[in-house]
Design a protein around this motif. Structure first.
Motif, PDB file in Angstrom:
ATOM      1  N   THR A  37      30.168  19.081  -2.167  1.00  0.00           N
ATOM      2  CA  THR A  37      29.734  18.225  -3.189  1.00  0.00           C
ATOM      3  C   THR A  37      28.266  17.795  -3.138  1.00  0.00           C
ATOM      4  O   THR A  37      27.725  17.162  -4.209  1.00  0.00           O
ATOM      5  N   GLY A  38      27.883  17.431  -2.062  1.00  0.00           N
ATOM      6  CA  GLY A  38      26.409  16.699  -1.624  1.00  0.00           C
ATOM      7  C   GLY A  38      25.259  17.282  -2.159  1.00  0.00           C
ATOM      8  O   GLY A  38      25.310  18.458  -2.692  1.00  0.00           O
ATOM      9  N   ARG A  39      24.135  16.705  -2.246  1.00  0.00           N
ATOM     10  CA  ARG A  39      22.929  17.007  -2.694  1.00  0.00           C
ATOM     11  C   ARG A  39      22.003  16.322  -1.530  1.00  0.00           C
ATOM     12  O   ARG A  39      22.250  15.138  -0.893  1.00  0.00           O
ATOM     13  N   LEU A  40      20.921  16.858  -1.189  1.00  0.00           N
ATOM     14  CA  LEU A  40      20.148  16.689  -0.216  1.00  0.00           C
ATOM     15  C   LEU A  40      18.915  15.517  -0.701  1.00  0.00           C
ATOM     16  O   LEU A  40      18.810  14.659   0.270  1.00  0.00           O
ATOM     17  N   ALA A  41      18.678  15.659  -2.009  1.00  0.00           N
ATOM     18  CA  ALA A  41      17.823  14.460  -2.487  1.00  0.00           C
ATOM     19  C   ALA A  41      18.145  13.108  -2.097  1.00  0.00           C
ATOM     20  O   ALA A  41      17.040  12.200  -1.456  1.00  0.00           O
ATOM     21  N   PRO A  42      19.281  12.472  -2.099  1.00  0.00           N
ATOM     22  CA  PRO A  42      19.551  11.252  -1.957  1.00  0.00           C
ATOM     23  C   PRO A  42      19.329  10.979  -0.382  1.00  0.00           C
ATOM     24  O   PRO A  42      18.785   9.496  -0.154  1.00  0.00           O
ATOM     25  N   THR A  43      19.493  11.654   0.479  1.00  0.00           N
ATOM     26  CA  THR A  43      19.189  11.537   1.869  1.00  0.00           C
ATOM     27  C   THR A  43      17.965  11.217   2.219  1.00  0.00           C
ATOM     28  O   THR A  43      17.112  10.409   2.919  1.00  0.00           O
ATOM     29  N   VAL A  44      17.027  12.208   1.371  1.00  0.00           N
ATOM     30  CA  VAL A  44      15.719  12.197   1.727  1.00  0.00           C
ATOM     31  C   VAL A  44      14.901  10.816   1.198  1.00  0.00           C
ATOM     32  O   VAL A  44      14.114  10.134   1.791  1.00  0.00           O
ATOM     33  N   ARG A  45      15.697  10.535   0.032  1.00  0.00           N
ATOM     34  CA  ARG A  45      15.055   9.183  -0.524  1.00  0.00           C
ATOM     35  C   ARG A  45      15.120   8.079   0.315  1.00  0.00           C
ATOM     36  O   ARG A  45      14.579   7.138   0.659  1.00  0.00           O
ATOM     37  N   PHE A  46      16.710   8.034   0.864  1.00  0.00           N
ATOM     38  CA  PHE A  46      16.946   6.992   1.787  1.00  0.00           C
ATOM     39  C   PHE A  46      16.215   6.971   2.955  1.00  0.00           C
ATOM     40  O   PHE A  46      15.760   5.779   3.367  1.00  0.00           O
TER      41      PHE A  46
END
Length: 239
Positions: free
Chosen positions: A138-147
């Motif tokens: 279900t996840g997306r990469l973008a939130p991890t990169v922003r964090f």
């Protein structure tokens, strides 16, 4: 909700660590070795003061051993208020603190929580968005990169973790994409390449769940060396 805790050496940060595993995670990673932590209802109700009292029992030992406390999961940022309370209490004891997270819920980490974190162990599942969705369900990469970039702006040290799974995350382009993300974050101190294993298979069986990677072998030494070399080619210390 607290799933469990353990005291270990050199696994979740520098020195000997008190590691608290919280219950609840929004991701369903195909290689997850702890399906018993997916739901908060699987944990034991706990309070911040209660967990801090348990940590305090080990305080002197942790300091002498040059260690500290790691909050892991599950996904600890599903319970940001609890995590912030515990981390602040640990800092008041003078203990080194680490947060082990996928970064997917990084937006839930308030400034007070991050003020109490000395190190973030950031699990980057994949560098390719499509592979990321396949891995996590279900996840997306973008939130991890922003964090990651938010942490860098704060000057927070990061250890990137990457689980190497043959046939799933090992494609050279995918590894290079993870390395590019990590290399773009100036506070990344190291990359840990974690070889996939099937040690959690018994937990799936006990829960009546199929283990999606039951037929996937662990990576061999040559593959691990190749992937570590790819990270090093991007200027990243890789272990």
């Amino acid at each position: 909700m607290l799933h469990s805790y353990d005291v270990s050496t050199g696994v979740d940060g520098p020195g000997t660590r008190f590691v608290a595993f919280l219950a609840g995670c929004p991701l369903r990673c195909l290689y997850c070795h702890s399906p018993d932590t997916w739901y908060r209802r699987s944990g034991t109700p706990a309070t911040g003061p209660g967990l801090l009292a348990e940590i305090r029992r080990y305080e002197r030992f942790l300091k002498v051993a040059g260690g500290g406390v790691t909050i892991s999961g599950g996904e600890p940022l599903q319970q940001p208020a609890f995590v912030a309370e515990v981390l602040r209490g640990c800092k008041e004891m003078g203990l080194h603190t680490a947060l082990d997270t996928s970064g997917f819920l990084g937006a839930k980490a308030g400034e007070a929580l991050l003020d109490a974190v000395d190190l973030v162990l950031l699990d980057i599942k994949s560098g390719d968005p499509r592979t990321y969705r396949t891995v996590t369900g279900t996840g997306r990469l973008a939130p991890t990169v922003r964090f990651a970039h938010r942490l860098a702006d704060r000057g927070t040290p990061i250890w990137v973790r990457f689980v190497l799974v043959p046939g799933l995350t090992d494609d050279p382009a995918n590894v290079d994409a993870v390395a590019a993300v990590a290399a773009s974050v100036p506070t990344v101190e190291r990359v840990e390449v974690l070889p996939f294993h099937r040690l959690g298979a018994a937990k799936y069986a006990a829960l009546g769940l199929p283990f999606p990677l039951a037929d996937t072998p662990p990576p061999d030494g040559a593959l691990i060396d190749r992937v570590r070399a790819q990270f090093r080619d991007h200027g990243l210390p890789a272990v």
